[in-house]
Design an enzyme around this catalytic site. Structure first.
Site, mmCIF file in Angstrom:
data_model
loop_
_atom_site.group_PDB
_atom_site.id
_atom_site.type_symbol
_atom_site.label_atom_id
_atom_site.label_comp_id
_atom_site.label_asym_id
_atom_site.label_seq_id
_atom_site.Cartn_x
_atom_site.Cartn_y
_atom_site.Cartn_z
ATOM 1 N N GLY A 186 0.856 -1.224 0.042
ATOM 2 C CA GLY A 186 -0.046 -0.040 0.051
ATOM 3 C C GLY A 186 0.831 1.404 -0.094
ATOM 4 C CB SER A 187 0.068 4.688 1.370
ATOM 5 O OG SER A 187 -1.205 4.497 0.534
ATOM 6 C CB THR A 188 4.430 1.572 3.360
ATOM 7 O OG1 THR A 188 4.497 0.275 2.839
ATOM 8 C CG2 THR A 188 3.878 1.493 4.807
#
Length: 490
Positions: free
Chosen positions: A220-222
């Protein structure tokens, strides 16, 4: 000599030669194979009865052998079973796992580095003692990691934490839940061992799996940290630059909702342009999907691989999953990879390495958990050397990324990891599972102190009894990362 006697003599000679040939073959040529044969019960019983070396955290054993009163002479014990189970693994009559398996030659005393010890034991007519393995683990960090997973998540959650010392690659903590008690699998009650193993193996929550290195999920956004790194390196962006944003971004070569990227209700992202800092602090999907397309598939692949994707980066415990960035995505797929979706998948260890590389001026160190190999009397035989894996980004790019991550903690989605009096750099992530009835995965990665990094952490929550709309990397992963960072720096 008459013919019958001569015939019998020749026949007996041939039998003697055949016997000697067979004995020679068994004693010299085939001995190794027979010793390694899993069906050789004599070898198994001898190994199970041996005084096996200890697995140490500092001077304290987390796995050791103690005398027993039964036929097997020594019992394997694990003093802190649940917190260390996925590191130590277990040593049973039937098999070994994790460090008990990968370090078996040392622990059993068969490693060539222990030749002198074996010789002394032989001359003194004592049993062969195994060597010790000292780990890089910080006991306070390990306890904090396991306790935070256990106490801050609902019962039955599936999650893991990894903490790394950025400058060396030393693994300071590695914990996974649900856990299990390796003492039950090291028991001398073999029927009980079989029953316990079958029960654990059949458990849908997979308690035997070390999620820190064996679970590979969309980050995801990591992963936007990798996208941002590529943007800074390839597009000459800086933290205070404005970047294209907007409430929606239509992926190239697509139309309609299936190719439309939005910001999941984060209105700070909805203007036509936002600052790079605002984009990271609010995790603007439209910014990073567009940025990945502009950088291009080849450069995105190179950047991901510079951080360790698509490589076998950890060998101390086997098996370990390889994190993946797809090798030839088309343009719309590249846009999806920019926000950590499509076929991007990572282990918690990999995302800890991304944070650690940024913290270490752009240099990614190879992670390791075996610090030293020792003799039974604690004499050091070998110490693991630190090794640079790659220069993932320049030091100036690492500085820009740190600035973005600090703002994400101070002003954005990663605020739950803030530590009073300490500057923390962090990034949240919530990744869609792609399965209708499976909730999103929550991620968090960070390091601290931002100006003198001592620890980099990654948290992954695969499953927890939390309402779907409340699952977020910051809200549930941030406090866990904070607890581990505090344990190291305070």
């Amino acid at each position: 000599m008459n013919k019958p006697i001569r015939t019998i003599a020749v026949f007996c000679l041939l039998l003697f030669v055949a016997l000697m040939a067979n004995a020679t073959y068994l004693q010299f040529w085939a001995a190794g194979d027979y010793n390694k044969d899993p069906n050789n019960r004599r070898i198994i019983e001898a190994a199970f009865s041996r005084e096996r070396g200890a697995i140490l955290v500092g001077r304290d054993p987390v796995a050791e052998s103690v005398p027993s009163d039964d036929e097997y002479q020594f019992q394997r014990q694990y003093p802190s079973p649940l917190a260390y189970a996925h590191l130590t693994g277990f040593f049973s009559f039937y098999t070994q796992t994790a460090l008990e398996q990968s370090q078996n030659e040392v622990l059993s005393g068969e490693d060539p580095r222990l030749f002198v010890t074996r010789l002394v034991d032989l001359l003194s007519n004592e049993g062969n003692q195994g060597g010790n393995v000292e780990l890089t683990i910080d006991p306070a960090a390990q306890e904090a990691a396991y306790t935070a997973l256990r106490d801050q998540l609902p019962q039955g959650a599936e999650a893991s934490v990894v903490a790394i010392e950025p400058s060396t690659g030393k693994i300071l903590a590695m914990a996974s839940i649900p856990s299990y008690d390796p003492n039950e699998l090291a028991s001398h009650d073999l029927q009980s061992v079989t029953d316990t193993y079958d029960r654990l193996l059949a458990d849908d929550s997979e308690p035997l799996i070390n999620r820190a290195i064996n679970k590979r999920l969309p980050p995801g956004s990591t992963f936007k940290l990798v996208t941002a790194a590529a943007g800074i390196e390839r597009l000459d962006l800086q933290a205070d630059d404005d970047v294209p944003s907007g409430p929606g971004y239509q992926l190239p070569q697509t139309s309609g909702d299936t190719g439309l990227i939005d910001n999941d209700g984060r209105t700070a992202c909805d203007t036509d342009q936002v600052s790079f800092t605002t984009a990271m602090a609010n995790s603007c999907n439209t910014v990073f999907a567009r940025m990945a397309v502009e950088v291009g598939s080849e450069a995105m692949l190179e950047q991901a691989e510079a951080f360790g994707f698509n490589s076998d980066v950890f060998s101390d415990i086997r098996p370990a999953a390889t994190s993946v960035y797809p090798e030839d995505p088309n343009e719309p797929q590249v846009g999806q990879t920019g926000i950590g979706q499509f076929e991007v998948s990572a282990t918690p260890l990999q995302m800890a390495m991304v944070a650690a590389g940024i913290a270490n001026d752009g240099t990614v160190m190879r992670p390791y958990v075996v610090n030293k190999v020792q003799s039974a009397d604690y004499q050091d035989l070998e110490q693991t050397d630190e090794e640079e894996l790659s220069q993932a980004v320049s030091s100036s790019t690492a500085e820009e990324l740190t600035q973005l991550m600090v703002a994400t903690v101070d002003e954005g989605t990663a605020n739950p990891a803030a530590i009073e009096g300490v500057q923390v750099a962090g990034k949240t992530g919530t990744a869609q599972s792609g399965i209708d009835d499976v909730p999103p995965y929550a991620w968090f990665t960070s390091f601290a102190p931002a100006d003198d990094p001592q620890v980099a952490v990654a948290v992954m929550i695969e499953s927890a009894d939390i309402p779907r709309g409340e699952i977020g990397g910051g809200s549930i992963g941030g406090p866990i990362a904070k607890a581990v960072m505090e344990a190291v720096i305070q």
